[in-house]
Design an enzyme around this catalytic site. Sequence first.
Site, PDB file in Angstrom:
ATOM      1  N   GLY A   1      37.562 -46.560 -38.047  1.00  9.16           N
ATOM      2  CA  GLY A   1      36.910 -45.382 -37.487  1.00  9.16           C
ATOM      3  C   GLY A   1      35.723 -45.752 -36.619  1.00  9.16           C
ATOM      4  O   GLY A   1      35.649 -46.852 -36.047  1.00  9.16           O
ATOM      5  N   SER A   2      34.751 -44.860 -36.556  1.00  9.38           N
ATOM      6  CA  SER A   2      33.697 -44.943 -35.536  1.00  9.38           C
ATOM      7  C   SER A   2      32.722 -46.104 -35.705  1.00  9.38           C
ATOM      8  O   SER A   2      31.966 -46.392 -34.769  1.00  9.38           O
ATOM      9  CB  SER A   2      32.927 -43.619 -35.484  1.00  9.38           C
ATOM     10  OG  SER A   2      33.754 -42.587 -34.998  1.00  9.38           O
ATOM     11  N   VAL A   3      32.679 -46.780 -36.860  1.00  9.30           N
ATOM     12  CA  VAL A   3      31.829 -47.975 -36.932  1.00  9.30           C
ATOM     13  C   VAL A   3      32.290 -49.001 -35.900  1.00  9.30           C
ATOM     14  O   VAL A   3      31.512 -49.837 -35.440  1.00  9.30           O
ATOM     15  CB  VAL A   3      31.824 -48.610 -38.346  1.00  9.30           C
ATOM     16  CG1 VAL A   3      31.206 -47.680 -39.357  1.00  9.30           C
ATOM     17  CG2 VAL A   3      33.211 -49.028 -38.783  1.00  9.30           C
ATOM     18  N   PHE A   4      33.550 -48.900 -35.495  1.00 12.55           N
ATOM     19  CA  PHE A   4      34.118 -49.835 -34.531  1.00 12.55           C
ATOM     20  C   PHE A   4      33.526 -49.632 -33.137  1.00 12.55           C
ATOM     21  O   PHE A   4      33.634 -50.507 -32.277  1.00 12.55           O
ATOM     22  CB  PHE A   4      35.633 -49.640 -34.492  1.00 12.55           C
ATOM     23  CG  PHE A   4      36.412 -50.894 -34.197  1.00 12.55           C
ATOM     24  CD1 PHE A   4      36.433 -51.943 -35.092  1.00 12.55           C
ATOM     25  CD2 PHE A   4      37.144 -51.020 -33.015  1.00 12.55           C
ATOM     26  CE1 PHE A   4      37.163 -53.092 -34.827  1.00 12.55           C
ATOM     27  CE2 PHE A   4      37.872 -52.161 -32.742  1.00 12.55           C
ATOM     28  CZ  PHE A   4      37.880 -53.203 -33.651  1.00 12.55           C
TER      29      PHE A   4
END
Length: 585
Positions: free
Chosen positions: A292-295
């Site tokens: 998800g958005s941590v990427f």
Amino acid sequence: MTPASPVPNVLIPLWRWFSARLWWMEHAFERARASGKVEDDARIRIFFVMALFSAGFITLALGASKAALFSGHDFSEELSPPPPGARADLVDRNGQILAMDLVHYGVYLDPHDVSDPKGTEAALMAVLPGIVPARLEKTLAGDRREFVIGGLTPEMKAKVHDLALPGIDFEEESARAYPLGETASHIIGFSGKDGHGLAGAEKALDNDLRAAAGRGPVPLSIDLRVQGALDDELNAAATKFGAIGGVGIVVNVRTGEILGMSSYPDFDPNDAGTTDPARLINHVAATDYEPGSVFKVFTLAMGIDSGVANVNTMLDARTPLALGGQTIHDYDKDNAMLPLWEVFTHSSNIGSARLGLMCGADRMDRYFRSFGLFAAAPSELAESTRPIVNSRLSDNVVASMSFGHAISLSPLTIATGMSAVLNGGVYRPLTIRKLEAGQAPAAGRRVIQASTSRTMLNLMRLNVTNGTGGKANVAGYRVGGKTGSAEKPDGGHYDRNKLVSSFAAVFPTDGPLDADRYFVLIMLDTPHATKDTFGFATGGWTAAPAAGRVIERIAPLLGVPRVIMPQDTGPRAPVDPKTLTGEEG
């Protein structure tokens, strides 16, 4: 001819004293005989014999002491070798015991000496409930001495011994003990009865632990105090939100040392053989997740470092992004043109996808490989698993991967790549080995410029003060971070009600790039919303608070000073994009 060695000066007075005493004794005998006093003559003779014995004893004692203390011989070389399967103690970086060998006992039975088989069977079953009845019956009915059960503690052995059963005897055996139980269970791992490591550090450092048996402990990089805080907060968050799994990791990004690693649910390595195999899985290293958005941390680092974009580059998030057979939406609909820094703080999927497409497949392949995202994390842990990556980076894959979909990888791989983004731009493997004082970390390789690393630290700090990561903020510790809420794939589509919710944190975000800095990752698999999260199960509501609590507990232990600044307590200041970038000075 070798000249005679001179008599040491210290011996001359002793010889003179002894000669004088001998002369006195001889004349004392003569005086006793002359006076006709037999009693005096006998007393003198007894005294003389006792004096000779005493002198001889003192001489022997002095000689033995000299031989023992000044011979230069290393008697440790003559100590008996450790028993087969022996392993050195495993300790944390401060010397606290994590695993040790303890003497246990095996029970053996010789049926020829047993007069009452039924009574013997009943008595053993009563005090040893772990005994296998079929094995005991077979041994009692056999015709030779056989092993019955092992792993008895001295207390258990004493209970069997007190039964006074004929035909029963014991043999010593080494057994591994884990005094902390479930604490740090996945990073410690466990070993088998043959003395070989089977999981975790026990397997990763197997050769070291066997070679060091009897010589001293083998230290891990983890700090048991940090590990305890991480275990507590991960377990509390997973329990509160009913998650089916969870991970936590704390890393010193300067050295690459892993200071804590937790996987939920945990297990007791003392009973690994009877544990549900699902609980033995180290989800940090051995499970792949769509992050998800941590990427987006990697996507922005790529775009900024390559010069494709800067923090002020405007990206169109006014409408969903349509690609062949796929439409990308934002979780929160901004319907606006966003500068790159707001793409990050608003966690815009559309803006991140557009940045990824601007960079292109070739550049993404090059950067993401340099971050280690397309390979298993280069760790000592044998559990480290390979990511699941599309072989062809089509536009759809590039766009989806830009915000953490279309790729599955382990949290350990994420932590290794994220460390490179946050430590000044150098990729190096994470390690479970303690670095000694003054020991330099692995050389590593540069993957981004130092200025890009500084910009990413500033953006992550901004995301905590002005974006989705506010619930991880801890006043005074300059926490930065990025939320992640990845919908889980299910039957060929994504299920909006099943999330992998995460928060990737770093602290302190200020200070020199080559200073100690700490990365904290909390990830929850399928958390459920609660009343106090207002129906949300996303990373900002579930994982971010847990990460903040970990940081608040471990920062004092790691020597990070708490510095309360006016902006920590006053009103939020307007964002000045000029403060987000800058060369290291």
